[in-house]
Design a protein around this motif. Structure first.
Motif, PDB file in Angstrom:
ATOM      1  N   GLY A  32       0.816  -1.211   0.000  1.00 34.20           N
ATOM      2  CA  GLY A  32       0.000   0.000   0.000  1.00 34.20           C
ATOM      3  C   GLY A  32       0.846   1.256   0.000  1.00 34.20           C
ATOM      4  N   ALA A  33       1.903   1.263  -0.805  1.00 31.15           N
ATOM      5  CA  ALA A  33       2.808   2.419  -0.909  1.00 31.15           C
ATOM      6  C   ALA A  33       2.668   3.040  -2.299  1.00 31.15           C
ATOM      7  CB  ALA A  33       4.249   1.987  -0.658  1.00 31.15           C
ATOM      8  N   PRO A  34       1.668   3.898  -2.506  1.00 28.92           N
ATOM      9  CA  PRO A  34       1.367   4.391  -3.857  1.00 28.92           C
ATOM     10  C   PRO A  34       2.490   5.201  -4.504  1.00 28.92           C
ATOM     11  CG  PRO A  34       0.117   5.610  -2.200  1.00 28.92           C
ATOM     12  CD  PRO A  34       0.728   4.439  -1.502  1.00 28.92           C
ATOM     13  N   ARG A  35       3.244   5.961  -3.700  1.00 28.87           N
ATOM     14  CA  ARG A  35       4.324   6.768  -4.284  1.00 28.87           C
ATOM     15  C   ARG A  35       5.425   5.873  -4.840  1.00 28.87           C
ATOM     16  NH1 ARG A  35       2.244   8.974   0.066  1.00 28.87           N
ATOM     17  NH2 ARG A  35       1.496  11.132   0.044  1.00 28.87           N
ATOM     18  N   LEU A  36       5.795   4.846  -4.076  1.00 29.65           N
ATOM     19  CA  LEU A  36       6.801   3.897  -4.559  1.00 29.65           C
ATOM     20  C   LEU A  36       6.288   3.112  -5.761  1.00 29.65           C
ATOM     21  CD1 LEU A  36       8.350   2.464  -1.265  1.00 29.65           C
ATOM     22  CD2 LEU A  36       9.455   3.932  -2.959  1.00 29.65           C
ATOM     23  N   LEU A  37       5.004   2.776  -5.726  1.00 28.69           N
ATOM     24  CA  LEU A  37       4.393   2.066  -6.845  1.00 28.69           C
ATOM     25  C   LEU A  37       4.460   2.926  -8.107  1.00 28.69           C
ATOM     26  CD1 LEU A  37       2.738  -0.128  -8.200  1.00 28.69           C
ATOM     27  CD2 LEU A  37       0.683   0.833  -7.124  1.00 28.69           C
ATOM     28  N   ALA A  38       4.124   4.207  -7.972  1.00 29.56           N
ATOM     29  CA  ALA A  38       4.165   5.118  -9.123  1.00 29.56           C
ATOM     30  C   ALA A  38       5.590   5.273  -9.636  1.00 29.56           C
ATOM     31  CB  ALA A  38       3.590   6.476  -8.730  1.00 29.56           C
ATOM     32  N   ARG A  39       6.531   5.407  -8.726  1.00 28.44           N
ATOM     33  CA  ARG A  39       7.933   5.561  -9.129  1.00 28.44           C
ATOM     34  C   ARG A  39       8.414   4.322  -9.877  1.00 28.44           C
ATOM     35  NH1 ARG A  39      12.873   6.117  -4.777  1.00 28.44           N
ATOM     36  NH2 ARG A  39      14.560   5.591  -6.234  1.00 28.44           N
ATOM     37  N   ALA A  40       8.031   3.132  -9.385  1.00 30.58           N
ATOM     38  CA  ALA A  40       8.442   1.885 -10.035  1.00 30.58           C
ATOM     39  C   ALA A  40       7.800   1.759 -11.416  1.00 30.58           C
ATOM     40  CB  ALA A  40       8.064   0.689  -9.165  1.00 30.58           C
ATOM     41  N   ALA A  41       6.517   2.114 -11.514  1.00 28.31           N
ATOM     42  CA  ALA A  41       5.824   2.031 -12.796  1.00 28.31           C
ATOM     43  C   ALA A  41       6.430   2.995 -13.808  1.00 28.31           C
ATOM     44  CB  ALA A  41       4.339   2.316 -12.598  1.00 28.31           C
ATOM     45  N   LEU A  42       6.760   4.198 -13.367  1.00 28.51           N
ATOM     46  CA  LEU A  42       7.369   5.181 -14.265  1.00 28.51           C
ATOM     47  C   LEU A  42       8.754   4.731 -14.709  1.00 28.51           C
ATOM     48  CD1 LEU A  42       6.276   8.470 -12.462  1.00 28.51           C
ATOM     49  CD2 LEU A  42       5.507   7.678 -14.708  1.00 28.51           C
ATOM     50  N   ALA A  43       9.490   4.115 -13.802  1.00 27.05           N
ATOM     51  CA  ALA A  43      10.818   3.602 -14.167  1.00 27.05           C
ATOM     52  C   ALA A  43      10.694   2.491 -15.207  1.00 27.05           C
ATOM     53  CB  ALA A  43      11.548   3.093 -12.925  1.00 27.05           C
ATOM     54  N   ARG A  76       0.740  12.114 -10.331  1.00 26.65           N
ATOM     55  CA  ARG A  76      -0.452  11.738 -11.097  1.00 26.65           C
ATOM     56  C   ARG A  76      -0.332  12.209 -12.550  1.00 26.65           C
ATOM     57  NH1 ARG A  76      -4.849   9.683  -8.740  1.00 26.65           N
ATOM     58  NH2 ARG A  76      -6.164  10.434 -10.459  1.00 26.65           N
ATOM     59  N   ALA A  77       0.184  13.406 -12.751  1.00 32.79           N
ATOM     60  CA  ALA A  77       0.348  13.925 -14.115  1.00 32.79           C
ATOM     61  C   ALA A  77       1.304  13.055 -14.911  1.00 32.79           C
ATOM     62  CB  ALA A  77       0.842  15.368 -14.066  1.00 32.79           C
ATOM     63  N   LEU A  78       2.422  12.676 -14.305  1.00 34.86           N
ATOM     64  CA  LEU A  78       3.408  11.835 -14.994  1.00 34.86           C
ATOM     65  C   LEU A  78       2.846  10.449 -15.290  1.00 34.86           C
ATOM     66  CD1 LEU A  78       6.538  12.865 -12.909  1.00 34.86           C
ATOM     67  CD2 LEU A  78       6.270  13.213 -15.374  1.00 34.86           C
ATOM     68  N   VAL A  79       2.117   9.884 -14.331  1.00 34.91           N
ATOM     69  CA  VAL A  79       1.542   8.546 -14.528  1.00 34.91           C
ATOM     70  C   VAL A  79       0.469   8.581 -15.611  1.00 34.91           C
ATOM     71  CG1 VAL A  79       0.172   6.720 -13.451  1.00 34.91           C
ATOM     72  CG2 VAL A  79       2.111   7.699 -12.227  1.00 34.91           C
ATOM     73  N   MET A  80      -0.376   9.604 -15.599  1.00 35.63           N
ATOM     74  CA  MET A  80      -1.421   9.719 -16.631  1.00 35.63           C
ATOM     75  C   MET A  80      -0.798   9.798 -18.029  1.00 35.63           C
ATOM     76  SD  MET A  80      -4.102  12.450 -15.027  1.00 35.63           S
ATOM     77  CE  MET A  80      -5.087  12.082 -13.576  1.00 35.63           C
ATOM     78  N   ALA A  81       0.235  10.636 -18.140  1.00 33.30           N
ATOM     79  CA  ALA A  81       0.880  10.808 -19.442  1.00 33.30           C
ATOM     80  C   ALA A  81       1.499   9.502 -19.924  1.00 33.30           C
ATOM     81  CB  ALA A  81       1.942  11.901 -19.356  1.00 33.30           C
ATOM     82  N   ARG A  82       2.212   8.818 -19.032  1.00 32.42           N
ATOM     83  CA  ARG A  82       2.845   7.558 -19.414  1.00 32.42           C
ATOM     84  C   ARG A  82       1.817   6.484 -19.725  1.00 32.42           C
ATOM     85  NH1 ARG A  82       6.605   6.895 -22.011  1.00 32.42           N
ATOM     86  NH2 ARG A  82       8.205   7.749 -20.634  1.00 32.42           N
ATOM     87  N   LEU A  83       0.733   6.435 -18.964  1.00 33.85           N
ATOM     88  CA  LEU A  83      -0.294   5.436 -19.211  1.00 33.85           C
ATOM     89  C   LEU A  83      -0.985   5.696 -20.550  1.00 33.85           C
ATOM     90  CD1 LEU A  83      -1.987   3.027 -18.354  1.00 33.85           C
ATOM     91  CD2 LEU A  83      -3.411   4.570 -16.979  1.00 33.85           C
ATOM     92  N   GLY A  84      -1.278   6.969 -20.838  1.00 28.35           N
ATOM     93  CA  GLY A  84      -1.888   7.287 -22.121  1.00 28.35           C
ATOM     94  C   GLY A  84      -1.020   6.822 -23.274  1.00 28.35           C
ATOM     95  N   ALA A  85       0.299   7.032 -23.164  1.00 27.43           N
ATOM     96  CA  ALA A  85       1.220   6.609 -24.213  1.00 27.43           C
ATOM     97  C   ALA A  85       1.333   5.085 -24.259  1.00 27.43           C
ATOM     98  CB  ALA A  85       2.592   7.232 -23.984  1.00 27.43           C
ATOM     99  N   ALA A  86       1.363   4.442 -23.075  1.00 20.66           N
ATOM    100  CA  ALA A  86       1.556   2.990 -23.011  1.00 20.66           C
ATOM    101  C   ALA A  86       0.362   2.220 -23.570  1.00 20.66           C
ATOM    102  CB  ALA A  86       1.816   2.564 -21.566  1.00 20.66           C
ATOM    103  N   LEU A  87      -0.813   2.830 -23.569  1.00 20.88           N
ATOM    104  CA  LEU A  87      -2.016   2.167 -24.071  1.00 20.88           C
ATOM    105  C   LEU A  87      -2.144   2.231 -25.590  1.00 20.88           C
ATOM    106  CD1 LEU A  87      -4.606   3.355 -21.398  1.00 20.88           C
ATOM    107  CD2 LEU A  87      -3.942   0.987 -21.841  1.00 20.88           C
ATOM    108  N   MET A  88      -1.268   2.992 -26.217  1.00 15.29           N
ATOM    109  CA  MET A  88      -1.340   3.132 -27.673  1.00 15.29           C
ATOM    110  C   MET A  88      -0.309   2.228 -28.353  1.00 15.29           C
ATOM    111  SD  MET A  88      -3.759   5.220 -28.456  1.00 15.29           S
ATOM    112  CE  MET A  88      -3.560   6.245 -29.915  1.00 15.29           C
ATOM    113  N   PRO A  89      -0.643   1.674 -29.530  1.00  9.06           N
ATOM    114  CA  PRO A  89      -1.854   1.910 -30.314  1.00  9.06           C
ATOM    115  C   PRO A  89      -3.049   1.146 -29.747  1.00  9.06           C
ATOM    116  CG  PRO A  89      -0.467   0.304 -31.411  1.00  9.06           C
ATOM    117  CD  PRO A  89       0.306   0.781 -30.219  1.00  9.06           C
ATOM    118  N   SER A  90      -4.220   1.718 -29.962  1.00  7.36           N
ATOM    119  CA  SER A  90      -5.436   1.123 -29.434  1.00  7.36           C
ATOM    120  C   SER A  90      -6.563   1.291 -30.442  1.00  7.36           C
ATOM    121  CB  SER A  90      -5.822   1.803 -28.111  1.00  7.36           C
ATOM    122  OG  SER A  90      -7.123   1.405 -27.694  1.00  7.36           O
ATOM    123  N   PRO A  91      -7.421   0.263 -30.575  1.00 14.34           N
ATOM    124  CA  PRO A  91      -8.574   0.409 -31.475  1.00 14.34           C
ATOM    125  C   PRO A  91      -9.587   1.419 -30.936  1.00 14.34           C
ATOM    126  CG  PRO A  91      -8.706  -1.651 -30.254  1.00 14.34           C
ATOM    127  CD  PRO A  91      -7.355  -1.067 -29.971  1.00 14.34           C
TER     128      PRO A  91
END
Length: 265
Positions: A32-43, A76-91
């Motif tokens: 339950g450590a969201p900041r570390l989770l976000a940092r790991a996901a961004l890395a 949150r801004a960094l995660v949103m941006a990376r997630l938007g990019a990671a989901l593409m290409p998408s139908p």
């Protein structure tokens, strides 16, 4: 574990580093450590491959976004941006694009040019050639100015390369070359008026359209002015091709500067 993964990625050992970061993200989620989770996901997404959706990266980013509190706007801004990019290409690109735009808006609200530059650079990968060229060029132009302001040569070069790529697309199969290929195919098939207009817009018109739009955006034109430039450029490109076809049929070689009558042949 996370620091080891980040170090491995920086050293060019991306597969090993991503595995360590995924392990760190999994542990952070359990703890339950969201900041570390976000940092790991961004890395994990620091070196991702455009054009291919990585399910592990998407899962880690989705979990991070779900757990990050509202009082962490920068992450949150960094995660949103990376997630938007990671989901593409998408139908179904609506959500990835919405995430990218929301991340940029959130970063913009923080009044931090370095953060905004990082978020735009990341979110830009969500905007494929299927999205309007005005959006892509505007993002690249803003990133050039932001990167220059914060002294990030890497981000500035990245944005300039993307602007050059947009020109290459207008010149290549998605623009002028593609139009010429259709023109050659037209010798074997009859096109209706709509088909002819589309063909003509893809030829030299694609270069004219890019030049008008890019010039307007770089010059600081408002959205309505950029749209007016786009419409003007498309009509100008069509008029150019019509005049070129008429001259091919009526002008001599000396006046035209190239062999005439080629369209008829």
């Amino acid at each position: 574990l996370l620091e080891l993964g980040e170090a491995q990625i920086r050293q060019g050992l991306a597969p090993e580093g991503k595995r360590r970061c995924l392990e760190a993200a999994t542990l952070a989620g359990i703890l339950g450590a969201p900041r570390l989770l976000a940092r790991a996901a961004l890395a994990m997404g620091a070196q991702f491959s455009p054009g291919r959706v990585d399910p592990d990266l998407v899962s880690a980013l989705e979990q991070a976004l779900a757990q990050l509190p509202a009082d962490e706007p920068r992450l949150r801004a960094l995660v949103m941006a990376r997630l938007g990019a990671a989901l593409m290409p998408s139908p179904a690109p609506e959500r990835p694009l919405a995430l990218a735009r929301e991340g940029i808006a959130l970063a913009r609200s923080q009044s931090d040019d370095r953060l905004l530059a990082q978020v735009i650079s990341t979110a830009r990968s969500a905007f494929t050639p299927a999205q309007p060229i005005e959006d892509r060029v505007a993002m690249d132009d803003e990133l050039v100015r932001l990167a220059r302001g914060v002294g990030s040569r890497e981000l500035e070069l990245q944005a300039r390369c993307r602007l050059a790529l947009e020109l290459a697309k207008a010149s290549g199969k998605e623009g002028m070359v593609g139009g010429q290929m259709i023109d050659i195919y037209a010798e074997q098939k009859k096109f209706d008026l709509a088909g002819i207009e589309e063909l003509q817009k893809l030829k030299t018109g694609a270069i004219i359209r890019f030049s008008a739009i890019a010039g307007g955006i770089v010059g600081g034109a408002a959205d309505g002015e950029v749209e007016a430039l786009r419409l003007y450029a498309e009509d100008l490109g069509l008029a150019f091709q019509i005049v070129d076809d008429i001259l091919d049929a009526t002008a001599d070689v000396e006046t035209l500067g190239k062999p005439s009558g080629q369209d008829a042949e």
